[in-house]
Design an enzyme around this catalytic site. Structure first.
Site, short mmCIF file in Angstrom:
data_model
loop_
_atom_site.label_atom_id
_atom_site.label_comp_id
_atom_site.label_asym_id
_atom_site.label_seq_id
_atom_site.Cartn_x
_atom_site.Cartn_y
_atom_site.Cartn_z
N CYS A 6 0.82 -1.22 0.00
CA CYS A 6 0.00 0.00 0.00
C CYS A 6 0.84 1.27 0.00
O CYS A 6 2.01 1.26 0.40
CB CYS A 6 -0.92 -0.01 1.23
SG CYS A 6 -2.29 1.14 1.05
N ASP A 124 -6.76 -3.57 11.19
CA ASP A 124 -5.61 -2.67 11.18
C ASP A 124 -5.44 -2.06 12.57
O ASP A 124 -6.33 -2.14 13.42
CB ASP A 124 -5.89 -1.57 10.14
CG ASP A 124 -4.66 -0.78 9.75
OD1 ASP A 124 -3.55 -1.11 10.22
OD2 ASP A 124 -4.82 0.17 8.97
O1 LIG Z 1 -0.88 4.23 4.19
C1 LIG Z 1 -1.49 5.25 4.59
O2 LIG Z 1 -0.93 6.33 4.72
C2 LIG Z 1 -2.94 5.15 4.93
C3 LIG Z 1 -3.62 6.32 5.22
C4 LIG Z 1 -4.96 6.29 5.54
C5 LIG Z 1 -5.63 5.09 5.57
C6 LIG Z 1 -4.95 3.91 5.30
C7 LIG Z 1 -3.61 3.93 4.98
N1 LIG Z 1 -2.92 2.77 4.69
C8 LIG Z 1 -3.30 1.52 5.23
O3 LIG Z 1 -2.70 1.36 6.51
C9 LIG Z 1 -2.33 0.01 6.70
C10 LIG Z 1 -0.83 -0.18 6.73
O4 LIG Z 1 -0.29 0.48 7.74
P1 LIG Z 1 1.24 0.31 8.19
O5 LIG Z 1 1.87 1.60 7.82
O6 LIG Z 1 1.84 -0.85 7.44
O7 LIG Z 1 1.15 0.09 9.65
C11 LIG Z 1 -2.81 -0.73 5.49
O8 LIG Z 1 -4.11 -1.18 5.72
C12 LIG Z 1 -2.81 0.33 4.44
O9 LIG Z 1 -3.69 -0.03 3.41
#
Ligand SMILES: O=C(O)c1ccccc1N[C@@H]1O[C@H](COP(=O)(O)O)[C@@H](O)[C@H]1O
Length: 205
Positions: A6, A124
């Protein structure tokens, strides 16, 4: 093991994700160090081959705006983070694309995959995209079945342990494959896909 990478921001990021064997790539439309503008999103989506799912990631954006942005960019799927009501999922699903419901696991989280009409459930940490891990022992009393993804603070060094504890259908990562906030590390992207697959080569269907 289904693997989503992502927060991709460049065509080079997309090319590496595809070459590394990712099943899905996430493009962030929401305020974040990984946010891209609609034109960039459209350009990135065009680079994603049909066998890889392009997922638009949204948080705190009204459903009609989600629908407009997702349609403009041409993403294959929409991931909604936060407390969207069921009606918002219904509104977005009129786009005809699969939905990913992204939530934090609490005592009142509905962990049934599809409860809001979604095709995948994503569990998450409380602050999405923060790189923070969460206590997956909470899954012991509320483990989803089917197509659910684990996210939150995953990385090359901890994905195997996290997968063996939580037993998800897939994993999703953003911070753990970066050299600095918002900047993807192509070596870590490749290593993450390999480590996740080695941890659990086959996902339950
Ligand atoms: O990645 C982002 O910045 C984000 C922002 C807002 C909503 C979702 C986002 N990403 C999602 O967050 C988790 C991964 O987080 P991590 O940084 O690995 O802890 C994953 O679900 C992304 O799709």
């Amino acid at each position: 093991m289904y693997v989503k990478l992502c927060g991709l921001r460049t065509t080079a990021d997309v090319a590496v994700a595809v070459d590394a064997g990712a099943d899905a790539v996430g493009i962030v439309f929401t305020e974040s160090p990984r946010q891209v503008d609609p034109d960039t999103a459209r350009r990135l989506v065009r680079e994603v081959p049909p066998h890889v799912l392009s997922v638009g990631v949204f948080k705190g954006i009204a459903a009609d705006e989600v629908r407009r942005l997702a349609a403009e960019a041409g993403v294959d799927a929409v991931q909604l983070h936060g407390r969207y009501p069921q009606a918002a999922f219904e509104e977005v699903s009129a786009l005809g694309v699969p939905l990913v419901r992204a939530v934090t696991l609490t005592s009142d989280t509905d962990v049934r995959v599809g409860a809001y009409g979604e095709q995948m459930l994503l569990l998450d940490s409380p602050v999405a995209g923060s790189g923070e891990q969460w206590d997956t022992t909470a899954l012991d009393g509320a483990r989803p079945e089917g197509r659910w993804l684990l996210a939150g603070g995953l990385g090359v060094d901890n994905v195997a342990g996290a997968v063996s504890r939580a037993r998800p259908w897939g994993v999703d990562v953003s911070s753990g494959i970066e050299s600095s906030r918002g900047v993807k590390d192509h070596g870590l992207m490749r290593e993450f896909v390999a480590a996740a697959r080695a941890a659990a080569p086959h996902s339950p269907s």
